[in-house]
Design a protein around this motif. Structure first.
Motif, PDB file in Angstrom:
ATOM      1  N   MET A   1      22.686 -31.426 -31.098  1.00 29.40           N
ATOM      2  CA  MET A   1      22.161 -32.818 -30.316  1.00 29.40           C
ATOM      3  C   MET A   1      21.692 -32.462 -29.065  1.00 29.40           C
ATOM      4  SD  MET A   1      24.942 -35.717 -31.659  1.00 29.40           S
ATOM      5  CE  MET A   1      26.470 -34.969 -31.188  1.00 29.40           C
ATOM      6  N   SER A   2      22.254 -31.231 -28.471  1.00 26.64           N
ATOM      7  CA  SER A   2      21.669 -30.921 -26.989  1.00 26.64           C
ATOM      8  C   SER A   2      20.014 -30.700 -27.081  1.00 26.64           C
ATOM      9  CB  SER A   2      22.325 -29.897 -26.394  1.00 26.64           C
ATOM     10  OG  SER A   2      22.218 -28.773 -27.160  1.00 26.64           O
ATOM     11  N   LYS A   3      19.788 -30.351 -28.252  1.00 25.96           N
ATOM     12  CA  LYS A   3      18.250 -29.873 -28.406  1.00 25.96           C
ATOM     13  C   LYS A   3      17.419 -30.735 -29.332  1.00 25.96           C
ATOM     14  CE  LYS A   3      19.239 -26.037 -26.176  1.00 25.96           C
ATOM     15  NZ  LYS A   3      19.290 -24.583 -26.867  1.00 25.96           N
ATOM     16  N   ALA A   4      18.052 -31.850 -29.524  1.00 27.02           N
ATOM     17  CA  ALA A   4      17.385 -32.925 -30.377  1.00 27.02           C
ATOM     18  C   ALA A   4      16.715 -34.067 -29.899  1.00 27.02           C
ATOM     19  CB  ALA A   4      18.407 -33.078 -31.582  1.00 27.02           C
ATOM     20  N   THR A   5      15.985 -34.788 -30.522  1.00 24.07           N
ATOM     21  CA  THR A   5      15.337 -36.178 -29.957  1.00 24.07           C
ATOM     22  C   THR A   5      16.258 -37.130 -30.039  1.00 24.07           C
ATOM     23  OG1 THR A   5      14.439 -36.533 -32.067  1.00 24.07           O
ATOM     24  CG2 THR A   5      12.987 -35.488 -30.759  1.00 24.07           C
ATOM     25  N   PRO A   6      16.433 -38.178 -29.450  1.00 26.20           N
ATOM     26  CA  PRO A   6      17.373 -39.230 -29.658  1.00 26.20           C
ATOM     27  C   PRO A   6      17.343 -39.865 -31.042  1.00 26.20           C
ATOM     28  CG  PRO A   6      16.268 -39.808 -27.831  1.00 26.20           C
ATOM     29  CD  PRO A   6      15.496 -38.588 -28.403  1.00 26.20           C
ATOM     30  N   GLN A   7      16.340 -39.680 -31.875  1.00 27.43           N
ATOM     31  CA  GLN A   7      16.609 -40.211 -33.419  1.00 27.43           C
ATOM     32  C   GLN A   7      17.263 -39.073 -34.105  1.00 27.43           C
ATOM     33  OE1 GLN A   7      15.755 -43.094 -35.072  1.00 27.43           O
ATOM     34  NE2 GLN A   7      17.153 -42.158 -36.482  1.00 27.43           N
ATOM     35  N   VAL A   8      16.808 -37.988 -33.861  1.00 20.07           N
ATOM     36  CA  VAL A   8      17.672 -36.745 -34.815  1.00 20.07           C
ATOM     37  C   VAL A   8      19.043 -36.655 -34.082  1.00 20.07           C
ATOM     38  CG1 VAL A   8      17.581 -34.191 -35.063  1.00 20.07           C
ATOM     39  CG2 VAL A   8      15.313 -35.508 -35.163  1.00 20.07           C
TER      40      VAL A   8
END
Length: 393
Positions: free
Chosen positions: A317-324
């Motif tokens: 999650m630290s490297k992802a977009t809000p949706q992902v």
């Protein structure tokens, strides 16, 4: 009555010519009939199919199993060649994610020879595509076809589709449950005319006092014996993950699923996924009876937490977009939660190993404290690779 599927027409002919059909035979035909079997030619997975399995929910599932496999490889002495086997590998998603994760352990990755046991031609094609570019990948119709050697085996939602015998208690004893054609010309459950002699002596303790009308299910141990015999003879371990119960007891769990909903297992033969819950206690006894070592079983949620799924989710999650990130959190909840729609407590995990292995990561009484060869390296390939699904079996 007009048959609702081509396979039902064949089943009706068999019943009329040879008599009522045992539940195990009906289940076997529904799933593996050479022409009309559910698992022979179709892809049943995903939102457009009938159900979703854990590897399709989140990449984290396969990644953690890959690093679990690395811990087994290290524990058995890091052999130069290891058979990494998956039984019923779906679209190849689990193996794809596992192999990506174990690249952080280069000697293990180099030692892996991947063996996919699959009878479905349509799914084989998708597995080939998923594993394109992977060296040393082989396909087989059965585990007996896999070459000898130290082995690590994944069996995720594999045992639940192995045919079951059902017995029903009558005043006269335990009779085999059968499929017959009733007075209204419909397929219906019945019971064999004669009870099975001395069957009550084989029953587990909780079932011996079952009332008239109770149903008891059991599976032959053939596949479990093959898995156990392999790791016992050549070294290694297996993970069996499925939905089921921890204690052997009476109960009818024979069911069918189509389009993510339960349906009548006696309708649309060959067009729905016909399964039954796994008796983990009986399976564990079978492993022990032929000299394998049992680890667990425990609930899937606890197993994945012990392997570090929550840490892995935070990293992704630290490297992802809000949706992902939302999808990753949803996948985590789905795999570990015990509430409605969660797989965390319904699914159980059983480890099988060579007798010399005292522990398997994630299946000990305490959370594992793995070294670099077991833990997900949060600096390695921490890009989210897939979104979570909404439905599962």
């Amino acid at each position: 009555m007009i048959p609702t599927s081509p396979l039902e027409a064949d089943i009706r002919k068999l019943i009329r010519s040879t008599g009522p059909m045992p539940v195990w035979r009906y289940m076997q035909l529904c799933l593996t009939h050479h022409e009309h079997g559910y698992y022979i030619a179709r892809d049943p997975l995903g939102r457009e199919g009938d159900f979703v399995t854990a590897p399709e929910v989140s990449q984290m599932f396969g990644e953690l199993l890959g690093l679990w496999a690395a811990s087994v490889w290290k524990a058995i002495g890091a052999p130069d060649t290891i058979r990494l086997i998956e039984l019923g590998p779906g679209r190849g998603t689990l193996m794809m994610d596992a192999l990506r994760a174990i690249r952080i352990v280069p000697p293990f990755h180099a030692a892996c020879h991947v063996h996919m046991v699959e009878i479905n031609a349509a799914l084989r094609e998708k597995q080939v595509a998923a594993l394109a570019g992977t060296r040393n990948v082989h396909w087989h119709d059965g585990i007996d076809d896999v070459p000898e050697g130290p082995s690590i085996i994944f069996a995720n939602e594999y045992v639940d589709v192995l045919p079951i015998h059902q017995m029903v208690r009558r005043e006269t004893g335990w009779h085999e449950r059968v499929i017959e054609i009733d007075a209204a010309d419909r397929l219906a459950f019945g019971a064999s005319a004669e009870p099975m002699s001395r069957f009550d002596l084989l029953l587990p303790p909780l079932v011996r006092a079952a009332p008239v009308g109770a149903v008891f299910e059991w599976r032959p141990n053939t596949e479990i014996m093959k898995i156990t015999s392999r790791v016992r003879a050549f070294g290694g371990a297996a993970l069996i993950i499925d939905y089921g119960h921890l204690r052997s007891d009476a109960g009818d769990t024979f069911q069918a699923i189509a389009k993510h909903s339960f349906t009548d297992p006696l309708k649309n033969a060959g067009l729905s996924d016909v399964t039954a819950h796994v008796d983990f206690q009986a399976m564990a006894h079978a492993v022990e009876d032929i000299g394998g070592r049992v680890h667990g079983p425990i609930e899937q949620g606890a197993f994945l937490r012990r392997l570090g799924i929550e840490t892995r989710a935070v990293t992704l999650m630290s490297k992802a977009t809000p949706q992902v990130s939302e999808d990753i959190a949803s996948g985590l909840k789905r795999l570990t939660d015990s509430g409605r729609g969660g797989m965390g407590s319904l699914f159980k995990v059983l480890g099988v190993s060579h007798p010399s292995m005292a522990e398997l990561a994630g299946l000990t009484d305490q959370p594992a404290a793995p070294g670099p060869s077991v833990a997900i390296d949060t600096e390695a390939d921490d890009t989210p690779h897939q979104e979570s699904e909404e439905d599962s079996e």
